[in-house]
Design a protein around this motif. Structure first.
Motif, mmCIF file in Angstrom:
data_model
loop_
_atom_site.group_PDB
_atom_site.id
_atom_site.type_symbol
_atom_site.label_atom_id
_atom_site.label_comp_id
_atom_site.label_asym_id
_atom_site.label_seq_id
_atom_site.Cartn_x
_atom_site.Cartn_y
_atom_site.Cartn_z
ATOM 1 N N PHE A 17 9.333 -4.897 12.213
ATOM 2 C CA PHE A 17 8.516 -4.151 11.429
ATOM 3 C C PHE A 17 9.154 -2.737 11.419
ATOM 4 N N GLU A 18 9.247 -2.211 12.746
ATOM 5 C CA GLU A 18 9.928 -0.876 13.065
ATOM 6 C C GLU A 18 10.245 -0.652 14.482
ATOM 7 N N SER A 19 11.469 -0.011 14.486
ATOM 8 C CA SER A 19 11.972 -0.116 15.688
ATOM 9 C C SER A 19 13.300 1.051 15.467
ATOM 10 N N ILE B 28 2.142 3.270 8.227
ATOM 11 C CA ILE B 28 2.821 1.934 7.825
ATOM 12 C C ILE B 28 3.434 1.642 9.252
ATOM 13 N N SER B 29 2.603 0.537 9.866
ATOM 14 C CA SER B 29 2.979 0.186 11.125
ATOM 15 C C SER B 29 2.683 -1.195 11.563
ATOM 16 N N GLY B 30 2.921 -2.196 10.811
ATOM 17 C CA GLY B 30 2.403 -3.493 11.080
ATOM 18 C C GLY B 30 1.158 -3.668 11.347
ATOM 19 N N MET B 31 0.138 -2.466 10.800
ATOM 20 C CA MET B 31 -1.135 -2.492 11.077
ATOM 21 C C MET B 31 -2.064 -3.538 10.472
ATOM 22 N N ASP B 32 -2.913 -4.358 11.113
ATOM 23 C CA ASP B 32 -3.667 -5.364 10.735
ATOM 24 C C ASP B 32 -4.927 -4.585 9.807
ATOM 25 N N ILE B 33 -5.371 -5.091 8.633
ATOM 26 C CA ILE B 33 -6.448 -4.477 8.087
ATOM 27 C C ILE B 33 -7.836 -5.193 8.676
ATOM 28 N N GLU C 87 -13.263 -2.795 11.416
ATOM 29 C CA GLU C 87 -13.570 -1.525 12.273
ATOM 30 C C GLU C 87 -12.584 -0.426 11.952
ATOM 31 N N ARG C 88 -11.239 -0.665 11.809
ATOM 32 C CA ARG C 88 -10.243 0.348 11.189
ATOM 33 C C ARG C 88 -10.999 1.004 9.884
ATOM 34 N N SER C 89 -11.277 0.013 9.193
ATOM 35 C CA SER C 89 -11.755 0.522 7.543
ATOM 36 C C SER C 89 -12.698 1.567 7.556
ATOM 37 N N LEU D 144 0.102 -5.979 26.390
ATOM 38 C CA LEU D 144 0.162 -5.534 25.138
ATOM 39 C C LEU D 144 0.172 -4.027 24.912
ATOM 40 N N GLU D 145 0.315 -3.507 23.462
ATOM 41 C CA GLU D 145 0.156 -2.363 23.175
ATOM 42 C C GLU D 145 -1.059 -1.661 22.904
ATOM 43 N N ASN D 146 -1.226 -0.322 23.546
ATOM 44 C CA ASN D 146 -2.736 0.007 23.478
ATOM 45 C C ASN D 146 -2.943 0.294 21.957
ATOM 46 N N THR E 254 -4.028 -1.738 19.839
ATOM 47 C CA THR E 254 -3.850 -2.761 18.926
ATOM 48 C C THR E 254 -4.873 -3.899 18.800
ATOM 49 N N THR E 255 -5.041 -4.602 17.797
ATOM 50 C CA THR E 255 -5.994 -5.781 17.871
ATOM 51 C C THR E 255 -5.891 -6.824 18.897
ATOM 52 N N HIS E 256 -4.674 -6.791 19.222
ATOM 53 C CA HIS E 256 -4.321 -7.810 20.343
ATOM 54 C C HIS E 256 -5.073 -7.317 21.567
ATOM 55 N N GLY F 90 1.030 -10.604 21.015
ATOM 56 C CA GLY F 90 1.415 -9.866 19.825
ATOM 57 C C GLY F 90 1.538 -10.664 18.638
ATOM 58 N N ASP F 91 1.987 -10.021 17.538
ATOM 59 C CA ASP F 91 1.947 -10.674 16.295
ATOM 60 C C ASP F 91 3.246 -11.828 16.425
ATOM 61 N N THR F 92 2.948 -12.993 15.805
ATOM 62 C CA THR F 92 3.656 -14.139 15.645
ATOM 63 C C THR F 92 5.019 -14.007 15.245
HETATM 64 N N1 LIG Z 1 4.298 -0.826 15.172
HETATM 65 C C1 LIG Z 1 3.329 -1.152 15.920
HETATM 66 N N2 LIG Z 1 3.733 -1.018 17.424
HETATM 67 N N3 LIG Z 1 2.632 -2.055 15.701
HETATM 68 C C2 LIG Z 1 1.571 -2.914 16.435
HETATM 69 C C3 LIG Z 1 0.512 -3.542 15.452
HETATM 70 C C4 LIG Z 1 -0.032 -4.561 16.222
HETATM 71 C C5 LIG Z 1 -1.157 -5.175 15.313
HETATM 72 N N4 LIG Z 1 -0.852 -5.865 14.234
HETATM 73 C C6 LIG Z 1 -2.315 -4.399 14.802
HETATM 74 O O1 LIG Z 1 -2.578 -4.099 13.973
HETATM 75 O O2 LIG Z 1 -3.006 -3.725 15.864
#
Ligand SMILES: NC(=[NH2+])NCCC[C@H](N)C(=O)O
Length: 225
Positions: free
Chosen positions: A15-17, A66-71, A74-76, A112-114, A116-118, A154-156
């Motif tokens: 998605f981004e790096s 724009i960050s691979g963010m799940d819709i 709660e975020r809405s 996992l990343e702080n 996130t939905t995960h 994380g995301d598949t």
């Molecule tokens: N760019 C990133 N680090 N994205 C993490 C997204 C993780 C997950 N899809 C979420 O919406 O919570």
């Protein structure tokens, strides 16, 4: 032309790096640039930790996440999402062959990343597993490789890529689909009052889907095999 400012967290290939020349690269970046071209605007990108993206959007540091963010619902409550542009599921990976199911991870450390939905999913649905939050997925994968973590959620689409480049890691259990946590796909987010930008983004997305540009970008970053 105006400048449309995008915020992202470049810790999540494809998605981004951060690429070899220190530029932000990825599916989301090519997508944003294609949308800006379609809208005849210029794009800029700000990189920052994922858990600060929504607050920074509110503070007007940028106009679109724009960050691979799940819709998610709660975020809405805080932001408005575009139409989904990617379908998501989640999965857990760990040392190959060590754990055969999620039940085996009882008492183990899963990273996992702080923000996130995960993170929310694991803490709420699996209190028997120790959730370890990271500022970046990149640091979580380093700890998994060195044995400081037993697994990573994380995301598949993202974790599959990491499995390809790390033959000692494997999938643990089944792919997880829980719309209550992982929502209804991946979308871009804008401030709720920015309805003009929202419609322009959705229209541009339709445009690049219709002219084949979206498919090209998709195939570049998510090759079929
Ligand atoms: N760019 C990133 N680090 N994205 C993490 C997204 C993780 C997950 N899809 C979420 O919406 O919570």
């Amino acid at each position: 032309a105006d400048t449309i400012r995008f915020g992202t967290s470049a810790t999540y290939p494809p998605f981004e790096s951060i690429g070899a020349d220190n530029q932000i690269i990825g599916f989301d970046i090519d997508l944003a640039n294609a949308l800006c071209k379609q809208m005849e605007e210029t794009c800029t990108f700000t990189n920052q930790p994922f858990d600060g993206l929504i607050p920074a959007l509110k503070f007007r540091r940028f106009d679109v996440i724009i960050s691979g963010m799940d819709i998610t619902e709660e975020r809405s409550k805080q932001v408005t999402f575009t139409q989904p542009y990617y379908a998501n599921t989640a999965m857990i990976i760990g040392p190959k062959g060590k754990f055969s199911s999620v039940a085996d991870l009882k008492g183990k450390r899963v990273g996992l990343e702080n923000g996130t939905t995960h993170q929310k999913y694991l803490m709420e649905k699996h209190p028997e597993i120790t959730t370890v939050g990271y500022d970046s997925y990149q640091n979580a994968i380093l700890d998994l490789k060195s044995g400081r973590l037993d697994g990573l959620l994380g995301d598949t689409a993202v974790l599959n890529g990491w499995l390809k480049s790390n033959p000692n890691l494997g999938e643990v259990g089944e792919v997880i689909k829980d719309p209550q946590y992982f929502g209804t796909g991946v979308g871009m987010a804008v401030r709720p009052d920015n309805t003009a930008l929202l419609s322009r983004l959705n229209a541009a997305l339709e445009g690049i889907k219709a002219n084949g540009e979206f498919q090209k970008i998709n195939d570049k970053w998510f090759p079929a095999h």
